[in-house]
Design a protein around this motif. Structure first.
Motif, PDB file in Angstrom:
ATOM      1  N   SER A 199       0.833  -1.203   0.000  1.00 43.95           N
ATOM      2  CA  SER A 199       0.000   0.000   0.000  1.00 43.95           C
ATOM      3  C   SER A 199       0.867   1.253   0.000  1.00 43.95           C
ATOM      4  N   ILE A 200       1.950   1.225   0.738  1.00 41.45           N
ATOM      5  CA  ILE A 200       2.860   2.373   0.757  1.00 41.45           C
ATOM      6  C   ILE A 200       3.489   2.563  -0.622  1.00 41.45           C
ATOM      7  N   ALA A 201       3.961   1.468  -1.211  1.00 37.65           N
ATOM      8  CA  ALA A 201       4.591   1.568  -2.528  1.00 37.65           C
ATOM      9  C   ALA A 201       3.616   2.088  -3.571  1.00 37.65           C
ATOM     10  N   LEU A 202       2.415   1.532  -3.606  1.00 35.96           N
ATOM     11  CA  LEU A 202       1.445   1.980  -4.599  1.00 35.96           C
ATOM     12  C   LEU A 202       1.048   3.427  -4.374  1.00 35.96           C
ATOM     13  N   HIS A 203       0.959   3.818  -3.115  1.00 40.41           N
ATOM     14  CA  HIS A 203       0.615   5.207  -2.807  1.00 40.41           C
ATOM     15  C   HIS A 203       1.675   6.156  -3.359  1.00 40.41           C
ATOM     16  N   VAL A 204       2.934   5.907  -3.037  1.00 36.69           N
ATOM     17  CA  VAL A 204       3.972   6.833  -3.490  1.00 36.69           C
ATOM     18  C   VAL A 204       4.206   6.716  -4.990  1.00 36.69           C
TER      19      VAL A 204
ATOM     20  N   GLN B 111      -7.067   9.090   2.857  1.00 34.27           N
ATOM     21  CA  GLN B 111      -7.189  10.538   2.825  1.00 34.27           C
ATOM     22  C   GLN B 111      -6.861  11.135   1.456  1.00 34.27           C
ATOM     23  N   CYS B 112      -6.093  10.410   0.675  1.00 34.00           N
ATOM     24  CA  CYS B 112      -5.595  10.925  -0.595  1.00 34.00           C
ATOM     25  C   CYS B 112      -6.407  10.338  -1.748  1.00 34.00           C
ATOM     26  N   ALA B 113      -6.683  11.148  -2.757  1.00 33.03           N
ATOM     27  CA  ALA B 113      -7.468  10.688  -3.911  1.00 33.03           C
ATOM     28  C   ALA B 113      -6.783   9.520  -4.618  1.00 33.03           C
ATOM     29  N   ILE B 114      -5.468   9.523  -4.679  1.00 28.56           N
ATOM     30  CA  ILE B 114      -4.750   8.417  -5.313  1.00 28.56           C
ATOM     31  C   ILE B 114      -4.945   7.138  -4.507  1.00 28.56           C
ATOM     32  N   GLU B 115      -4.818   7.221  -3.197  1.00 28.20           N
ATOM     33  CA  GLU B 115      -5.005   6.047  -2.343  1.00 28.20           C
ATOM     34  C   GLU B 115      -6.426   5.506  -2.463  1.00 28.20           C
ATOM     35  N   ILE B 116      -7.412   6.386  -2.499  1.00 25.79           N
ATOM     36  CA  ILE B 116      -8.815   5.970  -2.627  1.00 25.79           C
ATOM     37  C   ILE B 116      -9.026   5.279  -3.965  1.00 25.79           C
ATOM     38  N   GLY B 117      -8.493   5.850  -5.040  1.00 25.70           N
ATOM     39  CA  GLY B 117      -8.637   5.249  -6.365  1.00 25.70           C
ATOM     40  C   GLY B 117      -7.946   3.901  -6.465  1.00 25.70           C
ATOM     41  N   LEU B 118      -6.729   3.800  -5.913  1.00 27.41           N
ATOM     42  CA  LEU B 118      -6.010   2.526  -5.926  1.00 27.41           C
ATOM     43  C   LEU B 118      -6.768   1.465  -5.148  1.00 27.41           C
ATOM     44  N   ALA B 119      -7.283   1.832  -3.978  1.00 26.90           N
ATOM     45  CA  ALA B 119      -8.015   0.870  -3.163  1.00 26.90           C
ATOM     46  C   ALA B 119      -9.232   0.344  -3.909  1.00 26.90           C
ATOM     47  N   GLY B 120      -9.958   1.230  -4.583  1.00 23.86           N
ATOM     48  CA  GLY B 120     -11.135   0.796  -5.333  1.00 23.86           C
ATOM     49  C   GLY B 120     -10.776  -0.152  -6.462  1.00 23.86           C
ATOM     50  N   ALA B 121      -9.753   0.195  -7.232  1.00 19.22           N
ATOM     51  CA  ALA B 121      -9.346  -0.647  -8.365  1.00 19.22           C
ATOM     52  C   ALA B 121      -8.827  -2.001  -7.898  1.00 19.22           C
TER      53      ALA B 121
END
Length: 139
Positions: A8-13, A99-109
């Motif tokens: 999750s950290i890697a995908l976030h950054v 909290q971050c739009a990227i994290e939310i989008g990654l989690a959904g996908a």
């Protein structure tokens, strides 16, 4: 996805890096993105560097960059590089929401893909019995 896993950290950054692929990011910048310690970022990205997904340069103008175009690196590449299981859902609960739009989008996908994989796996083992396993052992 578990928010404190390496994946999750890697995908976030990496999501942040993909927005500006030509810009080097420091460990400190990425630690702020992921709400973690720069050492965690360096360890995680070190694994990705070993797999050829990111590069790093030292110095005042240095930092971490993607080693390939963002469309040439799949989430599966990152997953394999880190050798870590994905977790479905926000394991942080209401106290630790994305909290971050990227994290939310990654989690959904990721969760959509995991749900399909989980359904396919369950369907495939529904017809497998202990006898099937025993027969395989006999051969």
């Amino acid at each position: 996805m578990k928010r404190n896993s390496k994946l999750s950290i890697a995908l976030h950054v990496l999501g942040h890096m993909a927005v500006k692929p030509e810009e080097p990011f420091t460990s400190e910048q990425m630690a702020a993105f992921a709400a973690t310690n720069p050492v965690v970022i360096r360890r995680t990205l070190g694994q990705l560097r070993g797999a050829g997904l990111v590069t790093s340069e030292r110095g005042k103008l240095g930092g971490w960059k993607l080693s390939k175009a963002p469309d040439a690196i799949s989430i599966a590449d990152v997953y394999r590089a880190l050798d870590e299981r994905l977790y479905v859902g926000n394991k942080g609960g209401d106290e630790n929401p994305p909290q971050c739009a990227i994290e939310i989008g990654l989690a959904g996908a990721i969760n959509q893909g995991l749900e399909r994989a989980e359904n396919a796996f369950q369907h495939s083992i529904e017809s497998t019995t202990l006898e099937d396993l025993a027969a395989a052992l006999r051969q």
